[in-house]
Design a protein around this motif. Sequence first.
Motif, PDB file in Angstrom:
ATOM      1  N   GLY A  63       0.801  -1.215   0.000  1.00 37.12           N
ATOM      2  CA  GLY A  63       0.000   0.000   0.000  1.00 37.12           C
ATOM      3  C   GLY A  63       0.828   1.256   0.000  1.00 37.12           C
ATOM      4  N   GLY A  64       2.139   1.140   0.151  1.00 37.85           N
ATOM      5  CA  GLY A  64       3.026   2.290   0.140  1.00 37.85           C
ATOM      6  C   GLY A  64       3.830   2.366  -1.148  1.00 37.85           C
ATOM      7  N   ALA A  65       4.814   3.291  -1.153  1.00 36.66           N
ATOM      8  CA  ALA A  65       5.626   3.493  -2.350  1.00 36.66           C
ATOM      9  C   ALA A  65       6.731   2.464  -2.496  1.00 36.66           C
ATOM     10  CB  ALA A  65       6.231   4.902  -2.342  1.00 36.66           C
ATOM     11  N   SER A  66       7.083   1.755  -1.426  1.00 36.61           N
ATOM     12  CA  SER A  66       8.158   0.760  -1.461  1.00 36.61           C
ATOM     13  C   SER A  66       7.986  -0.180  -0.281  1.00 36.61           C
ATOM     14  CB  SER A  66       9.542   1.433  -1.414  1.00 36.61           C
ATOM     15  OG  SER A  66       9.690   2.169  -0.214  1.00 36.61           O
ATOM     16  N   GLY A  67       8.788  -1.224  -0.250  1.00 39.14           N
ATOM     17  CA  GLY A  67       8.706  -2.193   0.835  1.00 39.14           C
ATOM     18  C   GLY A  67       9.801  -3.227   0.696  1.00 39.14           C
ATOM     19  N   SER A  68       9.607  -4.351   1.338  1.00 35.02           N
ATOM     20  CA  SER A  68      10.617  -5.409   1.266  1.00 35.02           C
ATOM     21  C   SER A  68       9.977  -6.756   1.522  1.00 35.02           C
ATOM     22  CB  SER A  68      11.740  -5.170   2.283  1.00 35.02           C
ATOM     23  OG  SER A  68      11.233  -5.260   3.603  1.00 35.02           O
ATOM     24  N   VAL A  69      10.637  -7.784   0.995  1.00 30.81           N
ATOM     25  CA  VAL A  69      10.245  -9.175   1.225  1.00 30.81           C
ATOM     26  C   VAL A  69      11.356  -9.844   2.011  1.00 30.81           C
ATOM     27  CG1 VAL A  69       9.839 -11.426   0.134  1.00 30.81           C
ATOM     28  CG2 VAL A  69       8.804  -9.356  -0.832  1.00 30.81           C
ATOM     29  N   THR A  70      11.010 -10.520   3.086  1.00 32.74           N
ATOM     30  CA  THR A  70      11.988 -11.282   3.876  1.00 32.74           C
ATOM     31  C   THR A  70      11.770 -12.763   3.603  1.00 32.74           C
ATOM     32  OG1 THR A  70      12.055  -9.609   5.612  1.00 32.74           O
ATOM     33  CG2 THR A  70      12.863 -11.809   6.182  1.00 32.74           C
ATOM     34  N   TYR A  71      12.804 -13.389   3.061  1.00 38.46           N
ATOM     35  CA  TYR A  71      12.720 -14.822   2.729  1.00 38.46           C
ATOM     36  C   TYR A  71      13.979 -15.505   3.243  1.00 38.46           C
ATOM     37  CZ  TYR A  71      12.215 -19.127  -0.016  1.00 38.46           C
ATOM     38  OH  TYR A  71      12.101 -20.439  -0.406  1.00 38.46           O
ATOM     39  N   ASN A  72      13.802 -16.387   4.194  1.00 36.05           N
ATOM     40  CA  ASN A  72      14.930 -17.075   4.854  1.00 36.05           C
ATOM     41  C   ASN A  72      14.511 -18.512   5.122  1.00 36.05           C
ATOM     42  OD1 ASN A  72      17.445 -17.363   6.060  1.00 36.05           O
ATOM     43  ND2 ASN A  72      16.718 -16.737   8.063  1.00 36.05           N
ATOM     44  N   PRO A  73      14.383 -19.337   4.047  1.00 35.98           N
ATOM     45  CA  PRO A  73      13.798 -20.687   4.190  1.00 35.98           C
ATOM     46  C   PRO A  73      14.589 -21.567   5.153  1.00 35.98           C
ATOM     47  CG  PRO A  73      14.922 -20.442   2.074  1.00 35.98           C
ATOM     48  CD  PRO A  73      14.864 -19.084   2.683  1.00 35.98           C
ATOM     49  N   GLY A  74      13.912 -22.053   6.177  1.00 33.65           N
ATOM     50  CA  GLY A  74      14.563 -22.941   7.148  1.00 33.65           C
ATOM     51  C   GLY A  74      15.693 -22.274   7.903  1.00 33.65           C
ATOM     52  N   GLY A  75      15.703 -20.940   7.938  1.00 33.29           N
ATOM     53  CA  GLY A  75      16.777 -20.238   8.623  1.00 33.29           C
ATOM     54  C   GLY A  75      18.060 -20.171   7.819  1.00 33.29           C
ATOM     55  N   VAL A  76      18.002 -20.527   6.509  1.00 30.67           N
ATOM     56  CA  VAL A  76      19.200 -20.532   5.656  1.00 30.67           C
ATOM     57  C   VAL A  76      18.974 -19.573   4.497  1.00 30.67           C
ATOM     58  CG1 VAL A  76      20.738 -21.919   4.242  1.00 30.67           C
ATOM     59  CG2 VAL A  76      19.675 -22.924   6.278  1.00 30.67           C
ATOM     60  N   PRO A  77      19.780 -18.491   4.362  1.00 33.12           N
ATOM     61  CA  PRO A  77      19.633 -17.561   3.231  1.00 33.12           C
ATOM     62  C   PRO A  77      19.819 -18.297   1.905  1.00 33.12           C
ATOM     63  CG  PRO A  77      21.060 -16.636   4.927  1.00 33.12           C
ATOM     64  CD  PRO A  77      20.836 -18.076   5.298  1.00 33.12           C
ATOM     65  N   ILE A  78      19.151 -17.792   0.854  1.00 36.65           N
ATOM     66  CA  ILE A  78      19.261 -18.458  -0.443  1.00 36.65           C
ATOM     67  C   ILE A  78      20.697 -18.376  -0.949  1.00 36.65           C
ATOM     68  CG2 ILE A  78      16.849 -18.081  -0.988  1.00 36.65           C
ATOM     69  CD1 ILE A  78      17.660 -15.813  -2.846  1.00 36.65           C
ATOM     70  N   ALA A  79      21.145 -19.454  -1.591  1.00 32.84           N
ATOM     71  CA  ALA A  79      22.559 -19.621  -1.941  1.00 32.84           C
ATOM     72  C   ALA A  79      22.896 -18.933  -3.261  1.00 32.84           C
ATOM     73  CB  ALA A  79      22.887 -21.115  -2.039  1.00 32.84           C
ATOM     74  N   SER A  80      24.203 -18.803  -3.489  1.00 32.67           N
ATOM     75  CA  SER A  80      24.682 -18.295  -4.772  1.00 32.67           C
ATOM     76  C   SER A  80      24.230 -19.246  -5.877  1.00 32.67           C
ATOM     77  CB  SER A  80      26.205 -18.202  -4.766  1.00 32.67           C
ATOM     78  OG  SER A  80      26.656 -17.288  -3.797  1.00 32.67           O
ATOM     79  N   GLY A  81      23.897 -18.668  -7.039  1.00 28.98           N
ATOM     80  CA  GLY A  81      23.396 -19.489  -8.140  1.00 28.98           C
ATOM     81  C   GLY A  81      21.882 -19.580  -8.172  1.00 28.98           C
ATOM     82  N   THR A  82      21.208 -19.095  -7.094  1.00 26.83           N
ATOM     83  CA  THR A  82      19.753 -19.039  -7.064  1.00 26.83           C
ATOM     84  C   THR A  82      19.328 -17.571  -7.174  1.00 26.83           C
ATOM     85  OG1 THR A  82      19.566 -18.820  -4.648  1.00 26.83           O
ATOM     86  CG2 THR A  82      19.757 -21.046  -5.561  1.00 26.83           C
ATOM     87  N   SER A  83      18.022 -17.314  -7.253  1.00 27.32           N
ATOM     88  CA  SER A  83      17.557 -15.928  -7.343  1.00 27.32           C
ATOM     89  C   SER A  83      16.141 -15.826  -6.813  1.00 27.32           C
ATOM     90  CB  SER A  83      17.621 -15.434  -8.795  1.00 27.32           C
ATOM     91  OG  SER A  83      16.717 -16.171  -9.609  1.00 27.32           O
ATOM     92  N   LEU A  84      15.750 -14.559  -6.511  1.00 28.82           N
ATOM     93  CA  LEU A  84      14.402 -14.261  -6.037  1.00 28.82           C
ATOM     94  C   LEU A  84      13.845 -13.126  -6.893  1.00 28.82           C
ATOM     95  CD1 LEU A  84      12.756 -15.463  -3.615  1.00 28.82           C
ATOM     96  CD2 LEU A  84      13.166 -13.284  -2.453  1.00 28.82           C
TER      97      LEU A  84
END
Length: 336
Positions: free
Chosen positions: A58-79
């Motif tokens: 509803g605002g001009a900007s924001g963010s998505v927090t994604y930390n599957p299983g407590g592990v940040p997504i690895a190199s070679g992947t993307s969101l």
Amino acid sequence: MTVPTTANSVSYPGNGATTVFPFAFPIPAAANLVVTYTNTTGTQTILSPSVYTVTGLGGASGSVTYNPGGVPIASGTSLLIQRIMPLTQLVDLVNQGTVYPSSVEQGLDVLAMGLQQVSTQQNGWSFRGDWTAGTAYVVNNIVLVQAVGSAYYGASLICVAAHTASGTTPDSQIAYWSMLADRGVTGATGPTGATGATGPQGPQGIQGVSGYTGLTGTYGAGSFTGSLTGCTTIPTATITYQQIGNFVTLVVPSMSGTSNSTLCTISGLPSGIAPAAGGLQYQALAIDNGGYLLGMVQPIPGGSSYLQLTPVPAGVFTTSGNKGTPGFSFTYDITQ
């Protein structure tokens, strides 16, 4: 709310550390947010809202927090974060009714977002040939990956975020691409072609210089009766040999019996063809407890010369079952 930017999507490569991914464009509601995860093989998965959190709706900007299983997504992947709007208009203005500016503005905002979305979709696919480092790519550009060593070799990719290609393959920037068509499986081998005609024979080479005539070595051949020890009943067999110079070749036939000892020897080796020292071992075949396995044989000199047979890797035979050899031959130097 206004719509001050034409952006309606943003893509981030994984790095094994980042868990918060900002977006700098308005997303009215959770229903308009689509988050897509791409793994290291290029497979895309639209994420359920239950596996990530979002701020700034509803605002001009924001963010998505994604930390599957407590592990940040690895190199070679993307969101990939996208704003997807329904292409409908639900603002109904009634003649002589009350007009609320916020409703009009909201309708204009949705219209602008829908136009941006359709514009992105209708820019049209553009085939850019082989992926090439240093080339500037924009959304909907299509490339064929011919870079040797790439995990996407032979695949067709479509650009989802503008960027300038770098590196020797697109693998390190795969967050900017989506799989359009993967490389097909290798087809069956075709039939063998006909044999070509034999080429003309080349000229005969010059004959080399004759070497020196070697010394004439001693020669002998014979046989002896070998007895397999370490068995309940001692089996015997005729063992043949041939001597040329210092080298003797023994041919031992199949010999086996019921084991009653961990050792096994073949007695009867003539002293005239026994080695001087007897410290060397040679490969042979052995039978231990009825099973065939690799063994070693060692000629032992002395008053009663014999052959010592040892299974590998155990080093000793079992004291039950059938043991011996299915037969073998070896050559040794009698001066050794």
